[in-house]
Design a protein around this motif. Structure first.
Motif, PDB file in Angstrom:
ATOM      1  N   ASP A  93       0.817  -1.214   0.000  1.00 19.17           N
ATOM      2  CA  ASP A  93       0.000   0.000   0.000  1.00 19.17           C
ATOM      3  C   ASP A  93       0.848   1.260   0.000  1.00 19.17           C
ATOM      4  O   ASP A  93       0.365   2.344  -0.334  1.00 19.17           O
ATOM      5  CB  ASP A  93      -0.990   0.001   1.172  1.00 19.17           C
ATOM      6  CG  ASP A  93      -0.301   0.035   2.522  1.00 19.17           C
ATOM      7  OD1 ASP A  93       0.596  -0.790   2.751  1.00 19.17           O
ATOM      8  OD2 ASP A  93      -0.664   0.884   3.356  1.00 19.17           O
ATOM      9  N   ARG A  97      -0.317   4.124  -2.489  1.00 18.18           N
ATOM     10  CA  ARG A  97      -0.573   5.520  -2.119  1.00 18.18           C
ATOM     11  C   ARG A  97       0.205   6.476  -3.016  1.00 18.18           C
ATOM     12  O   ARG A  97      -0.290   7.560  -3.357  1.00 18.18           O
ATOM     13  CB  ARG A  97      -0.216   5.746  -0.649  1.00 18.18           C
ATOM     14  CG  ARG A  97      -1.199   5.105   0.319  1.00 18.18           C
ATOM     15  CD  ARG A  97      -1.008   5.643   1.734  1.00 18.18           C
ATOM     16  NE  ARG A  97       0.316   5.326   2.258  1.00 18.18           N
ATOM     17  CZ  ARG A  97       0.592   4.225   2.928  1.00 18.18           C
ATOM     18  NH1 ARG A  97      -0.355   3.326   3.144  1.00 18.18           N
ATOM     19  NH2 ARG A  97       1.815   4.009   3.387  1.00 18.18           N
ATOM     20  N   ALA A 100      -1.789   6.547  -6.123  1.00 19.89           N
ATOM     21  CA  ALA A 100      -3.041   7.274  -5.926  1.00 19.89           C
ATOM     22  C   ALA A 100      -2.870   8.765  -6.138  1.00 19.89           C
ATOM     23  O   ALA A 100      -3.794   9.453  -6.596  1.00 19.89           O
ATOM     24  CB  ALA A 100      -3.591   7.001  -4.529  1.00 19.89           C
ATOM     25  N   TRP A 103      -3.223   9.047  -9.864  1.00 19.95           N
ATOM     26  CA  TRP A 103      -4.237   8.191 -10.463  1.00 19.95           C
ATOM     27  C   TRP A 103      -5.166   8.953 -11.406  1.00 19.95           C
ATOM     28  O   TRP A 103      -5.462   8.505 -12.508  1.00 19.95           O
ATOM     29  CB  TRP A 103      -5.023   7.533  -9.338  1.00 19.95           C
ATOM     30  CG  TRP A 103      -5.944   6.423  -9.705  1.00 19.95           C
ATOM     31  CD1 TRP A 103      -7.309   6.432  -9.628  1.00 19.95           C
ATOM     32  CD2 TRP A 103      -5.595   5.105 -10.158  1.00 19.95           C
ATOM     33  NE1 TRP A 103      -7.821   5.196  -9.977  1.00 19.95           N
ATOM     34  CE2 TRP A 103      -6.787   4.371 -10.312  1.00 19.95           C
ATOM     35  CE3 TRP A 103      -4.379   4.475 -10.434  1.00 19.95           C
ATOM     36  CZ2 TRP A 103      -6.805   3.048 -10.748  1.00 19.95           C
ATOM     37  CZ3 TRP A 103      -4.386   3.149 -10.861  1.00 19.95           C
ATOM     38  CH2 TRP A 103      -5.587   2.458 -11.019  1.00 19.95           C
ATOM     39  N   ALA A 143      -7.613  -0.678  -1.624  1.00 20.24           N
ATOM     40  CA  ALA A 143      -8.345   0.378  -0.929  1.00 20.24           C
ATOM     41  C   ALA A 143      -7.676   1.730  -1.120  1.00 20.24           C
ATOM     42  O   ALA A 143      -8.358   2.758  -1.260  1.00 20.24           O
ATOM     43  CB  ALA A 143      -8.452   0.043   0.559  1.00 20.24           C
ATOM     44  N   GLU A 146      -8.856   3.283  -4.052  1.00 24.59           N
ATOM     45  CA  GLU A 146     -10.315   3.424  -4.041  1.00 24.59           C
ATOM     46  C   GLU A 146     -10.980   2.534  -5.093  1.00 24.59           C
ATOM     47  O   GLU A 146     -11.976   2.905  -5.714  1.00 24.59           O
ATOM     48  CB  GLU A 146     -10.725   4.891  -4.232  1.00 24.59           C
ATOM     49  CG  GLU A 146     -10.247   5.788  -3.101  1.00 24.59           C
ATOM     50  CD  GLU A 146     -10.802   7.194  -3.184  1.00 24.59           C
ATOM     51  OE1 GLU A 146     -11.449   7.532  -4.195  1.00 24.59           O
ATOM     52  OE2 GLU A 146     -10.596   7.958  -2.223  1.00 24.59           O
ATOM     53  N   ASP A 148     -13.131  -0.818  -6.297  1.00 23.76           N
ATOM     54  CA  ASP A 148     -14.298  -1.530  -5.764  1.00 23.76           C
ATOM     55  C   ASP A 148     -13.827  -2.832  -5.119  1.00 23.76           C
ATOM     56  O   ASP A 148     -13.287  -3.714  -5.795  1.00 23.76           O
ATOM     57  CB  ASP A 148     -15.277  -1.814  -6.914  1.00 23.76           C
ATOM     58  CG  ASP A 148     -16.528  -2.536  -6.440  1.00 23.76           C
ATOM     59  OD1 ASP A 148     -16.690  -2.742  -5.219  1.00 23.76           O
ATOM     60  OD2 ASP A 148     -17.345  -2.908  -7.308  1.00 23.76           O
ATOM     61  N   ASP A 178      -9.940   2.783   5.704  1.00 22.19           N
ATOM     62  CA  ASP A 178     -10.710   4.013   5.561  1.00 22.19           C
ATOM     63  C   ASP A 178     -12.204   3.681   5.559  1.00 22.19           C
ATOM     64  O   ASP A 178     -12.603   2.510   5.529  1.00 22.19           O
ATOM     65  CB  ASP A 178     -10.325   4.772   4.282  1.00 22.19           C
ATOM     66  CG  ASP A 178     -10.437   3.923   3.031  1.00 22.19           C
ATOM     67  OD1 ASP A 178     -11.513   3.325   2.813  1.00 22.19           O
ATOM     68  OD2 ASP A 178      -9.463   3.834   2.267  1.00 22.19           O
ATOM     69  N   ASP A 179     -13.024   4.721   5.602  1.00 23.40           N
ATOM     70  CA  ASP A 179     -14.470   4.518   5.697  1.00 23.40           C
ATOM     71  C   ASP A 179     -15.030   3.786   4.480  1.00 23.40           C
ATOM     72  O   ASP A 179     -15.938   2.954   4.610  1.00 23.40           O
ATOM     73  CB  ASP A 179     -15.183   5.868   5.852  1.00 23.40           C
ATOM     74  CG  ASP A 179     -14.940   6.484   7.216  1.00 23.40           C
ATOM     75  OD1 ASP A 179     -14.526   5.752   8.133  1.00 23.40           O
ATOM     76  OD2 ASP A 179     -15.152   7.705   7.357  1.00 23.40           O
ATOM     77  N   ARG A 180     -14.522   4.108   3.304  1.00 28.33           N
ATOM     78  CA  ARG A 180     -15.033   3.477   2.081  1.00 28.33           C
ATOM     79  C   ARG A 180     -14.783   1.972   2.117  1.00 28.33           C
ATOM     80  O   ARG A 180     -15.677   1.167   1.816  1.00 28.33           O
ATOM     81  CB  ARG A 180     -14.363   4.109   0.866  1.00 28.33           C
ATOM     82  CG  ARG A 180     -14.923   3.684  -0.477  1.00 28.33           C
ATOM     83  CD  ARG A 180     -14.248   4.494  -1.593  1.00 28.33           C
ATOM     84  NE  ARG A 180     -14.812   4.197  -2.884  1.00 28.33           N
ATOM     85  CZ  ARG A 180     -14.423   3.176  -3.640  1.00 28.33           C
ATOM     86  NH1 ARG A 180     -13.473   2.359  -3.203  1.00 28.33           N
ATOM     87  NH2 ARG A 180     -14.973   2.953  -4.816  1.00 28.33           N
ATOM     88  N   ALA A 181     -13.568   1.592   2.482  1.00 31.26           N
ATOM     89  CA  ALA A 181     -13.233   0.169   2.567  1.00 31.26           C
ATOM     90  C   ALA A 181     -14.006  -0.499   3.695  1.00 31.26           C
ATOM     91  O   ALA A 181     -14.440  -1.653   3.571  1.00 31.26           O
ATOM     92  CB  ALA A 181     -11.731   0.004   2.774  1.00 31.26           C
TER      93      ALA A 181
END
Length: 228
Positions: A93, A97, A100, A103, A143, A146, A148, A178-181
């Motif tokens: 990761d 990052r 990202a 990206w 994640a 970001e 899916d 993170d919140d999305r994951a």
């Protein structure tokens, strides 16, 4: 999906990112990095860069390179991680990052090549035990971009073999970064699938240390399902 799929996805990375050359001049802080190492790094053919060279580059963000070199290096970095060459270096990761940060500026084809590689690496990882990297490391990388996570988690029910449930024992307790994951993980844990897979495996290996480990993970999956 096995090593062959990962290799093909890796070759696609090299082909897609081939339009990005190594910069002619690579800025670096002389107090942080030996200029001779930087020059040697810049002159080394991409596929010949060693894990130590790649690790040194990744461990000096902001003091080695200005980011323009990253697209050139992405194929070698990702394939090195998937091949287990970077186990003594930074986590996957860390690279994700860095990616990202650029990206949104990459082409759809470039983003697709990276996403396809990560999915191939994930499925290959689930099909082997022990794996070069823990499965949660790859989820952390996905994640960070970001991506899916639904298809990643769905693969546990799609792929055959006992190795899948070995990895599942770890992913049930994954600390989503993170919140999305976390929302993706919660949706999956709220379904019956994780607990059912783990209980079936625990029954098959009942009376063994592995069976006990699977049953413990199945209990956790049941508990998490009730709280989601």
């Amino acid at each position: 999906m096995g090593a062959g799929e990962v290799e093909r996805a890796g070759e696609r990375l090299y082909a897609v990112f081939a339009r990005h050359p190594m910069p002619d001049d690579m800025a670096a802080c002389e107090h942080c990095v030996d200029p001779a190492d930087v020059d040697r790094f810049r002159r080394t053919p991409l596929r010949a860069l060693t894990p130590d060279q790649l690790g040194s580059y990744l461990s000096n963000p902001g003091t080695w390179g200005d980011g323009s070199e990253l697209p050139h290096l992405v194929p070698r970095l990702l394939t090195a991680y998937a091949a287990g060459e970077m186990v003594d270096q930074s986590w996957p990761d860390t690279l994700a990052r860095r990616i990202a940060g650029q990206w949104a500026d990459w082409t759809p084809v470039e983003r697709s090549a990276v996403a396809d590689f990560l999915r191939a690496w994930w499925r290959s990882t689930l099909a082997s035990w022990p794996s070069e990297h823990p499965a949660e490391d790859i989820l952390d990388a996905a994640a960070a971009l970001e991506l899916d996570l639904g298809p990643y988690l769905a693969a546990f029910a799609e792929l055959p073999g006992g190795t899948v449930t070995r990895h599942l024992t770890e992913i049930v307790g994954w600390s989503a970064p993170d919140d999305r994951a976390r929302r993706a993980l919660d949706r999956w844990l709220a379904s019956d699938t994780p607990a059912e897979l783990l209980w079936a495996a625990a029954v098959a290996d009942a009376g063994t240390p592995l069976g006990d480990e699977l049953a413990e993970a199945a209990d956790l999956a049941d508990l998490l399902r009730k709280t989601r």
